[in-house]
Scaffold this active site. Structure first.
Site, PDB file in Angstrom:
ATOM      1  N   PHE A  15      40.024 -26.115 102.896  1.00 49.38           N
ATOM      2  CA  PHE A  15      40.245 -26.247 104.345  1.00 49.38           C
ATOM      3  C   PHE A  15      40.838 -27.623 104.691  1.00 49.38           C
ATOM      4  CE2 PHE A  15      37.596 -27.479 108.274  1.00 49.38           C
ATOM      5  CZ  PHE A  15      38.599 -27.131 109.171  1.00 49.38           C
ATOM      6  N   ILE A  16      40.068 -28.666 104.545  1.00 50.84           N
ATOM      7  CA  ILE A  16      40.557 -29.996 104.951  1.00 50.84           C
ATOM      8  C   ILE A  16      41.662 -30.455 104.000  1.00 50.84           C
ATOM      9  CG2 ILE A  16      39.920 -32.411 105.369  1.00 50.84           C
ATOM     10  CD1 ILE A  16      37.005 -31.367 105.840  1.00 50.84           C
ATOM     11  N   LYS A  38      40.413 -26.114  91.608  1.00 51.45           N
ATOM     12  CA  LYS A  38      39.920 -25.044  90.725  1.00 51.45           C
ATOM     13  C   LYS A  38      40.196 -23.656  91.310  1.00 51.45           C
ATOM     14  CE  LYS A  38      35.461 -23.433  88.874  1.00 51.45           C
ATOM     15  NZ  LYS A  38      34.001 -23.650  88.908  1.00 51.45           N
ATOM     16  N   LEU A  39      40.484 -23.601  92.612  1.00 53.90           N
ATOM     17  CA  LEU A  39      40.634 -22.329  93.329  1.00 53.90           C
ATOM     18  C   LEU A  39      39.348 -21.505  93.222  1.00 53.90           C
ATOM     19  CD1 LEU A  39      44.338 -21.312  92.528  1.00 53.90           C
ATOM     20  CD2 LEU A  39      43.452 -22.659  94.437  1.00 53.90           C
ATOM     21  N   THR A  40      38.261 -22.071  93.722  1.00 52.07           N
ATOM     22  CA  THR A  40      37.024 -21.299  93.877  1.00 52.07           C
ATOM     23  C   THR A  40      37.243 -20.337  95.037  1.00 52.07           C
ATOM     24  OG1 THR A  40      36.094 -22.784  95.551  1.00 52.07           O
ATOM     25  CG2 THR A  40      35.673 -23.365  93.230  1.00 52.07           C
ATOM     26  N   THR A 134      30.686 -37.014 103.768  1.00 49.32           N
ATOM     27  CA  THR A 134      30.176 -36.345 104.962  1.00 49.32           C
ATOM     28  C   THR A 134      29.137 -37.192 105.684  1.00 49.32           C
ATOM     29  OG1 THR A 134      28.833 -34.459 105.660  1.00 49.32           O
ATOM     30  CG2 THR A 134      28.549 -35.158 103.406  1.00 49.32           C
ATOM     31  N   ASP A 135      28.987 -36.956 106.983  1.00 55.77           N
ATOM     32  CA  ASP A 135      27.927 -37.650 107.737  1.00 55.77           C
ATOM     33  C   ASP A 135      26.539 -37.153 107.337  1.00 55.77           C
ATOM     34  OD1 ASP A 135      28.042 -35.111 108.895  1.00 55.77           O
ATOM     35  OD2 ASP A 135      28.215 -35.824 110.963  1.00 55.77           O
ATOM     36  N   GLU A 136      26.482 -36.008 106.635  1.00 58.16           N
ATOM     37  CA  GLU A 136      25.170 -35.444 106.294  1.00 58.16           C
ATOM     38  C   GLU A 136      24.384 -36.328 105.324  1.00 58.16           C
ATOM     39  OE1 GLU A 136      24.966 -31.275 105.473  1.00 58.16           O
ATOM     40  OE2 GLU A 136      26.506 -30.795 106.937  1.00 58.16           O
ATOM     41  N   TYR A 159      23.234 -29.836  99.251  1.00 59.85           N
ATOM     42  CA  TYR A 159      24.628 -30.256  99.478  1.00 59.85           C
ATOM     43  C   TYR A 159      24.692 -31.745  99.815  1.00 59.85           C
ATOM     44  CZ  TYR A 159      28.850 -31.244 102.191  1.00 59.85           C
ATOM     45  OH  TYR A 159      29.993 -31.835 102.685  1.00 59.85           O
ATOM     46  N   LYS A 163      26.341 -34.937  97.739  1.00 57.14           N
ATOM     47  CA  LYS A 163      27.400 -35.806  98.283  1.00 57.14           C
ATOM     48  C   LYS A 163      26.907 -37.260  98.299  1.00 57.14           C
ATOM     49  CE  LYS A 163      30.952 -34.859  99.790  1.00 57.14           C
ATOM     50  NZ  LYS A 163      32.307 -34.675  99.160  1.00 57.14           N
TER      51      LYS A 163
END
Ligand code: NAD
Ligand code: DAU
Length: 353
Positions: A15-16, A38-40, A134-136, A159, A163
């Protein structure tokens, strides 16, 4: 960064990543852009058909967990810089199968760091390893406050923990080995090409298909939404003007409770699909909450604004309209990504919830 560079972008079919690849391929014809992916299930070369034949673009199918393959890529291209986006990115999947997140997000990042270090060891000047995060990693906020670059790390999901681990490794390679590194931590992105496992495209797709809209818990959780091209613009600015060893937070200053966002999407889609007002709202279904669900994310991005002059462009209403229009007019893309294993995924995540 000079004008003729060879640049590795990982995860460029996602996406990004696809928005970043497009921006760099079109905006910097003097750069050679190599997209390694990898094209997951989340990677899709259809996202890049408009630039696939540009002379400064190359695609390499590669799994970053595969160390010899990563080494081979660095040997082949002698990269000057890396923008690292490849990751397992969906929190719900990290709860049902955390292992993939450890391999790709942690081991994969370390493989890239090792290859960059080996390649640039004696000549790090002008090189850059730019890690997209990520902000997470900062955990969850209560009703007040914002995450700053100095907020302590407190990841809560597999996740975000993976990260956070990758961020720590990137900083450690910068501090210990002098690898030129930069990290940016961004809030929730939305826009074209996002896989419909994430909230906004999932809601759009379900409304289109008159399918229930699953709202976790009471829909009270808050996210700070940013249009994907604004993220790509921030990455461009940071890549070219960011200070080595620095972290930049990126956010939309655009906090929405999930339920309010979903209601807004319902009204946009009623209008665009010519349905009576209130029709889509009837699809809202409150379901069992995500385990460990972070309550609120919100970003203070004043460093990026003041040092690099970044500011997001579309307002949220405009960005959402553009996004909805994109999904409604890209039936083929949507049909492609929800064929295959999507129904199995949906069944596993949502049945019995
Ligand atoms: P995405 O899931 O859409 O795309 C990830 C891409 O990485 C896919 O193309 C996939 O094929 C590729 N990939 C996965 N495992 C790989 C492996 N082992 N080797 C090579 N390629 C692999 O993700 P996204 O939402 O575009 O996120 C991109 C990056 O930005 C991630 O690092 C994510 O943590 C970060 N990020 C995302 C958001 C967001 O809201 N989506 C916000 C902040 C940061
Ligand atoms: O904050 C940045 C992060 O944003 C990125 O690092 C992640 O890669 C990205 O996936 C995103 O994580 P979230 O968990 O916030 O995004 P998601 O779209 O999965 O969920 C957004 C909110 O909507 C969250 O509070 C959970 C809720 N939700 C989500 C889904 C998929 C629902 O209520 N129902 C759903 O079906």
């Amino acid at each position: 960064m000079g004008t003729s560079k060879t640049l590795l972008i990982t995860g460029g079919a996602g996406f990004i990543g696809s928005h970043v690849v497009r921006r760099f391929v079109r905006g910097y014809p003097g750069y050679r852009i190599v997209n390694a992916d990898k094209l997951t299930y989340a990677g899709n070369l259809e996202n890049l058909t408009d630039i696939e034949n540009y002379p400064n673009y190359a695609f390499e199918r590669a799994d970053i967990v595969n160390k010899p393959r990563v080494t081979e890529l660095f040997r082949k291209y002698d990269f000057d810089a890396v923008i690292h986006l490849a990751a397992e990115s969906h929190v719900d999947r990290s709860i049902s199968s955390p292992d993939d997140f450890v391999f790709t997000n942690i081991v994969g990042t370390v493989n890239l760091l090792n290859a960059a270090l080996a390649t640039w060891k004696d000549r790090p000047a002008g090189k850059l390893f730019y890690h997209i995060s990520t902000d997470e990693v900062y955990g969850s906020l209560g009703d007040e406050g914002l995450f700053t670059e100095d907020s302590p790390y407190d990841p809560k999901s597999p996740y975000s923990a993976s990260k956070a681990a990758s961020d720590h490794m990137v900083r450690a390679y910068g501090h210990t080995f002098g690898l030129p590194v930069i990290i940016s931590n961004c809030s929730n992105n939305y826009g074209p090409n996002q896989f419909p496992e994430k909230l906004i495209p999932l809601v759009i797709n379900n409304i289109r298909n008159n399918r229930p809209i699953p709202v976790y818990g009471r829909g009270e959780n808050v996210r700070d939404w940013l249009y994907v091209e604004d993220h790509a613009a921030a990455i461009d600015l940071i890549f070219h003007g960011g200070k080595e060893g620095t972290t930049y937070n990126i956010g939309g200053n655009n906090e929405w409770k999930n339920i309010d966002l979903i209601l807004l999407l319902c009204s946009i889609l009623d209008r665009k699909l010519g349905r009576p007002s209130g029709a889509s709202e009837k699809l809202i279904t409150f379901v069992k909450d995500r385990p460990g669900h972070d309550l609120r994310y919100a970003i203070d991005c004043s460093r990026l604004r003041s040092e690099l002059g970044w500011k997001p462009i579309p307002d949220f209403a405009e960005g959402l309209e553009k996004t909805v229009d994109w999904y409604l007019s890209n039936d083929k893309w949507l049909a492609g990504v929800i064929s295959g294993d999507y129904e199995k995924y949906y069944e596993k995540m949502y049945s019995g919830r």
